[in-house]
Design a protein around this motif. Structure first.
Motif, short mmCIF file in Angstrom:
data_model
loop_
_atom_site.label_atom_id
_atom_site.label_comp_id
_atom_site.label_asym_id
_atom_site.label_seq_id
_atom_site.Cartn_x
_atom_site.Cartn_y
_atom_site.Cartn_z
N ALA A 91 0.84 -1.19 0.00
CA ALA A 91 0.00 0.00 0.00
C ALA A 91 0.88 1.25 0.00
O ALA A 91 1.88 1.31 0.72
N THR A 103 -11.03 7.79 -4.66
CA THR A 103 -12.22 7.34 -3.94
C THR A 103 -13.46 7.55 -4.80
O THR A 103 -14.34 6.68 -4.89
N GLU A 106 -13.48 5.00 -7.66
CA GLU A 106 -13.92 3.68 -7.20
C GLU A 106 -15.44 3.65 -6.98
O GLU A 106 -16.11 2.67 -7.32
N ARG A 158 -6.36 -1.83 -5.33
CA ARG A 158 -7.14 -1.72 -4.11
C ARG A 158 -7.08 -0.27 -3.63
O ARG A 158 -6.00 0.28 -3.44
N VAL A 159 -8.25 0.34 -3.49
CA VAL A 159 -8.35 1.72 -3.06
C VAL A 159 -8.81 1.74 -1.61
O VAL A 159 -9.88 1.22 -1.28
N THR A 160 -8.00 2.31 -0.73
CA THR A 160 -8.35 2.44 0.69
C THR A 160 -8.19 3.89 1.09
O THR A 160 -7.55 4.68 0.37
N PRO A 161 -8.75 4.32 2.22
CA PRO A 161 -8.64 5.72 2.63
C PRO A 161 -7.19 6.18 2.71
O PRO A 161 -6.41 5.67 3.50
N GLN A 165 -3.03 0.60 -3.58
CA GLN A 165 -2.23 -0.62 -3.56
C GLN A 165 -2.46 -1.39 -4.86
O GLN A 165 -3.60 -1.65 -5.25
#
Length: 344
Positions: A91, A103, A106, A158-161, A165
């Protein structure tokens, strides 16, 4: 700021009528220039006395420089280019601005059933519509399958706050269908910090309209007739405090063996769309979402798109090819939200 930076090749499809018709005066400040491989135009109405044209210009250019430094696929030193270049599957912490865009990307990706996809670069390049300007031609099946295997949010990213990643080391993100819209939003925020609240921002056809124009009424926006030659206005809408964007395939395409191939590619098939929708215009709470949804809804097409727009309460106008319809050869269909927002 470099004028060679380029985020999108999508044609100019929304006409801010005030920028063409209004004359600069005490009640209207105008600045323009080049950014993201296209032009920008900003009009400010009834600016506070302490805000000058040079203040507006500095705020606009500062916001656009931020967008280019973080999101330009044509600048090897931009944040997104550096992310694309590295092969780590760990990440990676990203800037607040890029996190906001990813965000949103996504969210639209999921809500549109995968029709909006920022990782489709390998497929777009294969068809010749990408940053490298490869020759336009139909790819063979094996090459297309290989490009699709390297694409897709669920397949590669992979989109996270606050972080991104890669799940495949060679995954790449392209922001052509959301970057200009976000640029308009960021310019708007910069103007608000100056105390400016009545403005129209246009970057390569993506717009954000705030407050009122120099006449004290809503901003007037012309929706371009989707014709390959000419710049006619199909309709005019009055808007305030919304983002606007259009998507269409009538200027960026190629023909081979009598078949027309659009630059708008359906991520599910890896092939250009083949439906009869000529252009799609979206109004949203900001220009970033309007930009992304315009692409998504055009790929979906009118028939399914109107159903989805009503389900999600989104403002969308579809323009269809119809040789028997009118002098232009087009018909339009609007979601109920679009009609409500544009009623005078």
């Amino acid at each position: 700021m470099s004028q060679s930076v380029k985020l999108s090749r999508r044609s100019f499809m929304l006409v801010p009528l005030c920028l063409a018709a209004c004359k600069p005066g005490e009640s209207l400040l105008k600045v323009s220039g080049l950014t993201m491989g296209t032009t920008y135009n900003v009009a400010v109405a009834d600016a506070p006395r302490f805000v000058s044209q040079s203040d507006v210009k500095a705020a606009v250019d500062g916001a656009l420089a931020t967008v280019n430094q973080q999101m330009s696929n044509w600048d090897a030193n931009s944040e997104i280019s550096r992310f694309n270049a590295q092969t780590s599957t760990d990440a990676q912490v990203i800037s607040a601005e890029l996190a906001e865009v990813m965000t949103a990307a996504e969210t639209v990706h999921l809500a549109s059933g995968g029709r909006f996809d920022t990782t489709l670069g390998p497929v777009i390049e294969l068809w010749g519509f990408g940053a490298d300007d490869h020759s336009l031609s139909t790819p063979n099946e094996a090459s297309l399958l290989a490009a699709q295997a390297k694409s897709g949010h669920a397949n590669t990213l992979r989109v996270t706050p606050g972080a991104l990643q890669k799940t495949q080391p060679d995954a790449n993100i392209y922001l052509a269908a959301i970057g200009k819209g976000y640029g308009a939003d960021l310019v708007g925020r910069a103007l608000e910090q100056l105390g400016v609240h009545n403005y129209l921002i246009e970057i390569g056809g993506d717009l954000y309209a705030s407050g009122h124009n120099a006449d004290g009424t809503a901003w007037q926006i012309g929706i371009e007739t989707p014709e390959a030659h000419g710049r006619g206005v199909l309709d005019v809408v009055s808007v305030s405090n919304v983002g606007l964007a259009s998507s269409g395939d009538y200027r960026n395409f190629f023909e081979q063996d009598g078949q027309r191939y659009s630059h708008l590619i359906d991520p599910r098939t890896g092939r250009p769309v083949t439906h009869n929708t000529a252009s799609t215009t979206v109004l949203a709470e900001n220009a970033m979402l309007a930009d992304a949804w315009a692409t998504a809804f055009h790929i979906i097409g009118q028939e399914e798109g109107l159903v989805l727009a009503e389900e999600l309460g989104l403002a969308v106008l579809f323009t269809q090819h119809n040789a028997n319809a009118n002098a232009h050869g087009f018909t339009t269909s609007a979601s109920s939200r679009f009609t409500a927002l544009t009623q005078v």
